[in-house]
Design an enzyme around this catalytic site. Structure first.
Site, short mmCIF file in Angstrom:
data_model
loop_
_atom_site.label_atom_id
_atom_site.label_comp_id
_atom_site.label_asym_id
_atom_site.label_seq_id
_atom_site.Cartn_x
_atom_site.Cartn_y
_atom_site.Cartn_z
N GLU A 84 34.63 65.07 17.01
CA GLU A 84 35.46 64.93 18.13
C GLU A 84 35.15 66.14 18.95
OE1 GLU A 84 39.30 64.66 16.66
OE2 GLU A 84 38.95 63.12 15.36
N CYS A 97 36.99 72.10 23.52
CA CYS A 97 37.13 72.39 22.00
C CYS A 97 36.28 71.66 21.31
CB CYS A 97 38.50 72.22 21.73
SG CYS A 97 38.99 72.12 19.80
N CYS A 104 35.50 68.95 6.73
CA CYS A 104 35.93 70.17 6.46
C CYS A 104 36.16 70.20 4.93
CB CYS A 104 36.98 70.76 7.19
SG CYS A 104 37.41 72.44 7.02
N CYS A 108 43.23 72.60 4.07
CA CYS A 108 44.50 72.78 4.44
C CYS A 108 45.33 71.68 4.42
CB CYS A 108 44.42 73.55 5.85
SG CYS A 108 43.59 75.03 5.95
N CYS A 111 46.24 69.86 7.69
CA CYS A 111 45.09 69.48 8.49
C CYS A 111 44.33 67.98 8.21
CB CYS A 111 44.29 70.37 8.61
SG CYS A 111 42.69 70.47 9.79
N CYS A 323 42.99 67.81 16.29
CA CYS A 323 41.64 67.86 15.50
C CYS A 323 41.63 66.83 14.58
CB CYS A 323 41.12 69.22 15.02
SG CYS A 323 42.35 70.05 14.09
#
Ligand code: SAH
Length: 340
Positions: A84, A97, A104, A108, A111, A323
């Protein structure tokens, strides 16, 4: 490719040195094929297309916020993976951004980007194309870049540095380092490496808790790189580069929004010029964590103790702009279609 690499590659094809500059300039205008490079001979364009390709990303979806004009792109990469990019319109200029990885691995708890783990790193070219194609498609001039999309930039630092060199190039977008922010969850060796390089970009550190116990609970990276050491690395970073660090702090109900935590932040940041950016938590469906209702109180408590604290304005709420959210949805839809 860097200008030097491009020039060398064209040299091997028997082309003069200025051709490298010519092709580099075209690429950085956001063309999607060699065809479009109108002042280059047809012969050479065909030869280039036999060996190289330009368009690593194709737009799978594009959403425009009715509320604030924020544009979100879901790109499909050549291998079918999705990432994205978000284009935000501010008074001080348009900001893109970008994502730095497919997924990832930092884990976290709040997230959406990390839910399926990391698939792979993005190349410098794939990062660059996010900026070039968002700019070309929207017709808006991009003046700022933030590495705050999907992925952990410090977990892909070589490619990120190469990307920075490319966007910074005078024959390319020529975006100054001071117009670029890099956000990390706190990978200390990366912070130290960046400090050594002395780049003038803005380093954002995702703090989210000033105490080890809370931080380890919501950010597994804290178990490898403890927040106490992170504060030391941040101080060193400031001393080496002279650049203030921006600390991101997503406010989570009953987890990191207590008065004593504001007081601890103030204590830890004493004597270190920095800035705390409080982020109203974006609700992620898969997560039990909820947005705090104490954002203003927390901000005031920090301010009273001499810490500059701002509350991040939320853009693109109507288009899943934070995100990882759109990619999650696309992945789920893909799975449903496969199951049918
Ligand atoms: N991996 C990098 C950059 C990507 S995330 C990092 O961790 O900094 C960009 C910012 O969004 C980080 O501060 C991240 O912690 C924050 N973030 C992630 N999920 C969020 C959510 N649900 N609500 C608010 N902020 C969130």
């Amino acid at each position: 490719m860097t200008l030097e690499e491009l020039t060398a590659a064209l040299g091997e094809m028997g082309e003069p040195a200025f051709r490298g500059k010519q092709v580099f300039t075209w690429l950085h205008r956001g063309v999607r094929s060699f065809e479009e490079m109108s002042d280059i001979s047809k012969d050479l364009r065909e030869k280039l297309a036999e060996t190289y390709w330009v368009d690593g990303l194709t737009a799978a979806r594009k959403l425009v916020s009715q509320a604030d004009g924020t544009v979100k792109y879901l790109w499909e990469l050549q291998d079918g993976n999705c990432i994205e990019t978000v284009l935000m319109r501010y008074h001080h200029g348009n900001t893109v951004c970008i994502s730095s990885q497919v997924g990832c691995r930092m884990g976290c708890a709040f997230c959406a980007s990390t839910l399926g783990g990391k698939v792979r790193d993005l190349t410098a070219g794939e990062m660059l194309e996010q900026v070039l194609f968002a700019q070309a498609d929207s017709g808006l001039n991009v003046s700022n870049i933030v590495l705050m999309g999907i992925g952990e930039p410090m977990d892909n630092l070589d490619n990120v540095l190469r990307f920075l060199e490319l966007v910074n190039h005078p024959l390319g977008l020529h975006i100054g380092m001071r117009h670029i922010s890099l956000s990390t969850c706190g990978v200390i060796p990366g912070v130290r490496r960046l400090a050594e390089l002395g780049l003038q970009l803005t380093l954002s550190v995702s703090l989210h808790a000033p105490d080890s116990e809370t931080r380890s609970r919501i950010m597994p990276v804290n178990r490898a790189y403890d927040v106490e050491e992170l504060f030391v690395a941040c101080r060193d970073y400031f001393e080496k580069t002279g650049r203030r660090i921006s600390f991101e702090y997503a406010m989570i109900d009953g987890v990191n929004d207590m008065d004593w935590q504001a007081d601890l932040i103030a204590k830890k940041l004493r004597g270190m010029p920095g800035h705390v950016n409080l982020i109203p938590l974006n609700d992620v469906a898969e997560s039990p964590l909820k947005p705090s209702r104490r954002v203003r109180q927390f901000q005031q408590r920090l301010e009273r103790q001499g810490v500059t604290a701002t509350v991040r304005r939320s853009l693109g709420g109507d288009i899943d702009a934070s995100c990882g959210q759109l990619r999650r949805k696309a992945m789920e839809q893909g799975r449903e279609e496969q199951n049918q």
